[in-house]
Design an enzyme around this catalytic site. Structure first.
Site, mmCIF file in Angstrom:
data_model
loop_
_atom_site.group_PDB
_atom_site.id
_atom_site.type_symbol
_atom_site.label_atom_id
_atom_site.label_comp_id
_atom_site.label_asym_id
_atom_site.label_seq_id
_atom_site.Cartn_x
_atom_site.Cartn_y
_atom_site.Cartn_z
ATOM 1 N N CYS A 1 83.963 29.458 31.694
ATOM 2 C CA CYS A 1 84.853 30.590 31.445
ATOM 3 C C CYS A 1 86.307 30.236 31.758
ATOM 4 C CB CYS A 1 84.406 31.826 32.218
ATOM 5 S SG CYS A 1 84.198 31.550 33.957
ATOM 6 N N ARG B 1 87.557 26.901 31.420
ATOM 7 C CA ARG B 1 88.059 25.703 30.733
ATOM 8 C C ARG B 1 87.197 25.326 29.533
ATOM 9 N NH1 ARG B 1 89.476 22.031 34.135
ATOM 10 N NH2 ARG B 1 89.276 23.428 35.897
ATOM 11 N N HIS C 1 91.268 13.183 35.911
ATOM 12 C CA HIS C 1 91.074 14.598 35.605
ATOM 13 C C HIS C 1 89.601 14.994 35.765
ATOM 14 C CE1 HIS C 1 91.997 18.492 33.851
ATOM 15 N NE2 HIS C 1 90.905 18.356 33.098
ATOM 16 N N GLY D 1 79.697 55.295 51.096
ATOM 17 C CA GLY D 1 80.696 55.315 50.026
ATOM 18 C C GLY D 1 80.302 54.274 48.990
ATOM 19 N N GLY E 1 82.113 52.485 46.509
ATOM 20 C CA GLY E 1 83.149 51.752 45.769
ATOM 21 C C GLY E 1 82.595 50.461 45.191
#
Lengths: 364, 265
Positions: free
Chosen positions: A50, A52, A98, A188, A190
């Site tokens: 996602c 590269r 790389h 809660g 969230g």
């Protein structure tokens, strides 16, 4: 003969571009074969995550190869505009460097994350099964895997959690050890409290209780987490059995106070209690953390630890680079000493058939 | 070369273990190789330590507990024994890290500070006396390890409370695990100490004499650890309090031992 990587990542391209160039996991082998057919490459592998999309390849002419690879990306994804501005290229030593950095997680969005190594392994396996890799890429990827393993174990680049949820899980682990016997109460509903509860669950947390002022939402989250919804007034009664509390209500005042907690701690016979307060304004009075066997962390505490861990990882980059340089050099020496023989062999293959086939290890 | 040479050599290996530990803490990763090296250093130290006790036992013609020096060396030996036994089975990482310095401290204090006279003809000899002394020393070994796990508990708990985590935080065990091992060591030590006290009672009947301060000290230690063991059930005594108490109790026990032995030889 050149080693080349051409691609884009989270730094060079926004998600709108990355998603257009991403390869579907199922079609990656076919895409790699298509790439070999479309471009004058001896060997190739495609890494698509996602964050590269990268093509690693070996070719006689770097200029022709990169031109063809760019064209392939354009055609394969049926793009109408040019994405050249988002693509980077690294050749030879830089290409090796790389790949080593990518495999170690040095090039990842979350520095030092370990998921990437598995993704690189998968990409390599697909390319190998598609018959797209040969002596050079086989060796390059194998060396990248062993380098990543070496660097992970001898530096602290992967150490310490770097998100609020995983920091909370680490802390829970260092309080309770095995989370299997722990009961988690979520107060809660969230998004962050759900994520934290899920993180605890993935580390083996036993029972999960959910309570919210709106019972439907408690039910919904409880179903998601395979837990039990309890009514909001019920939480003090359930509290003595609870080990970990994740609180994220919209209440304007603290709902857990030191005064309320003192008698509750007596009923739980001083067993440790881990309070995670991710609400703003806070749900749990700060003074609760002064009580014996109570460990209170609010959102700032958790973020602070995540940041410190990230800084500690950043300090390890230099040590990683030293090791990467060693692995890079070893591979470069091998490549140089075999260059003439490999070039010769690939030249013959190209002469024999217009489509060059990778030279496999057994042929060498 | 005297038997003491072996005890000195053992200290070298305990010191090596301390250095390896510091390196592991600094490196900040679990360092499986260093951990194995650490365990090996402790094991070699233990073997040399055992050779010392064996030679000394032969010279004494009995269990080598005839003077304060020997008992200190024996307590340290028992501590390493418990470390070697529980370290791997409970997978307590860094237990050796905290054990090695304590053992080194006890042994060096004994080697440097204490006058060591080999008693060729001890006044009293009886199997009961030896049993009583040896099992009480083994109990001290368990209490020494309870000191060690207590120290580890406080180290971890302090970081959790202050919300500041050091690089070794993730490597050390959880406080619940440390608490569990701690209480088990206390129970084990207390059972052995009780057996040792009963053995002492029998040997008193055989030998027929006793020093009052030593009895007072022994009974105090027994009550102290008894309270710690029962405290968990009776007053929910656990966690930080037990960690502090098990450290303080061990220090008091050792200090009392030195005091009694030096003041009423």
């Amino acid at each position: 003969m050149n080693l080349i990587v051409i691609g884009l990542n989270h730094r060079s391209a926004p998600v709108e571009v990355r998603e257009r160039l991403a390869f579907a996991a199922g079609g990656l082998g076919e895409a790699t074969r298509a790439l070999l057919n479309a471009a004058p490459l001896h060997e190739a592998a495609i890494l698509s995550t996602c964050n590269r999309v990268e093509i690693y390849c070996l070719a006689t002419s770097a200029a022709e190869a990169t031109q063809a690879a760019r064209q392939f990306l354009h055609d394969h994804h049926k793009l109408t505009d040019s994405v050249d501005a988002y693509l980077y290229e690294h050749h030879d030593q830089e290409c090796i460097q790389h790949l080593l950095e990518v495999a170690c997680g040095l090039d990842s969005m979350v520095l030092g994350e370990t998921e990437i190594l598995g993704q690189v392994k998968d990409a390599y396996q697909v390319a190998q099964q598609a018959g797209a890799t040969g002596v050079v890429l086989n060796r390059l990827f194998q060396k990248a895997f062993s380098a990543a393993k070496h660097i992970r174990s001898s530096t602290a680049i992967t150490r310490g959690s770097t998100s609020v949820g995983t920091v909370a899980v680490d802390l829970a682990g260092k309080i309770f050890g095995n989370l299997g016997k722990c009961t988690v109460m979520v107060i809660g509903t969230g998004e962050m409290s759900g994520a934290t509860a899920r993180a605890l669950q993935s580390r083996g947390a036993g029972t999960i209780l959910v309570c919210s002022r709106t019972h439907e939402r408690a039910e919904a989250l409880a179903t998601q987490l395979q837990g039990r919804a309890i009514s909001y007034d019920q939480w003090p009664t359930e509290f003595p059995a609870v080990d970990i509390v994740i609180s994220s209500t919209a209440a304007p005042h603290p709902i857990v106070t030191k005064e309320k907690l003192i008698p509750l701690m007596k009923t739980r016979r001083q067993r440790p209690l881990f309070l995670i307060d991710i609400a703003v304004p806070r749900d749990i009075e700060r003074a609760c953390g002064e009580l014996e066997s109570v460990y209170l962390y609010d959102i700032d505490d958790l973020q602070q630890i995540a940041r410190e861990n990230m800084t500690a990882r950043e300090r390890e980059i230099a040590a990683c680079q030293v090791l990467i340089a060693q692995h890079l050099q070893r591979f470069a020496i091998w490549l140089e000493s075999n260059r003439t023989a490999l070039e010769e062999r690939y030249r013959k293959r190209t002469d024999a058939s217009p489509l060059s086939k990778p030279v496999h290890t057994h042929a060498s | 070369m005297t038997d003491r040479t072996f005890l000195w050599l053992a200290q070298v290996f305990y010191a090596v273990s301390c250095v390896l530990t510091l390196r592991r803490m600094r490196a900040g990763n679990s360092g499986a190789t260093l951990q194995r090296l650490n365990y090996a250093a402790m094991a070699v130290g233990f073997a040399l330590h055992t050779v010392f006790l064996y030679l000394r036992g032969k010279a004494d013609g009995r269990c080598p507990l005839t003077n304060l020096f020997e008992t200190q060396a024996f307590i340290a030996w028992a501590a390493v024994l418990f470390f070697l036994l529980i370290g791997p089975s409970y997978r307590v990482s860094f237990l050796g890290a905290f054990t090695a310095p304590l053992v080194l401290l006890i042994c060096l204090a004994a080697l440097i500070l204490l006058v060591d006279v080999v008693q060729a003809h001890p006044a009293t000899r009886s199997a009961w006396v030896e049993f009583h002394a040896a099992i009480a020393i083994l109990a001290s070994g368990a209490f020494a390890l309870a000191f060690v796990t207590g120290a580890m508990y406080l180290h971890q708990e302090r970081q959790l409370k202050r919300r500041r985590l050091s690089s070794s935080f993730l490597l050390l065990p959880s406080i619940e695990q440390l608490d569990t091992i701690n209480i088990r060591l206390l129970i084990l030590g207390f059972v052995m100490l009780t057996a040792g006290m009963l053995g002492g009672l029998v040997s008193y009947h055989i030998v027929g004499h006793w020093t009052k301060p030593k009895i007072i000290w022994a009974v105090s230690v027994w009550i102290l650890y008894g309270a710690l063991v029962l405290g968990r059930g009776l007053w929910a005594l656990r966690g930080r309090k037990v960690a502090v108490a098990s450290m303080a109790s061990f220090v008091l026990m050792l200090a009392g031992f030195w005091g009694v032995s030096l003041l009423w030889p």
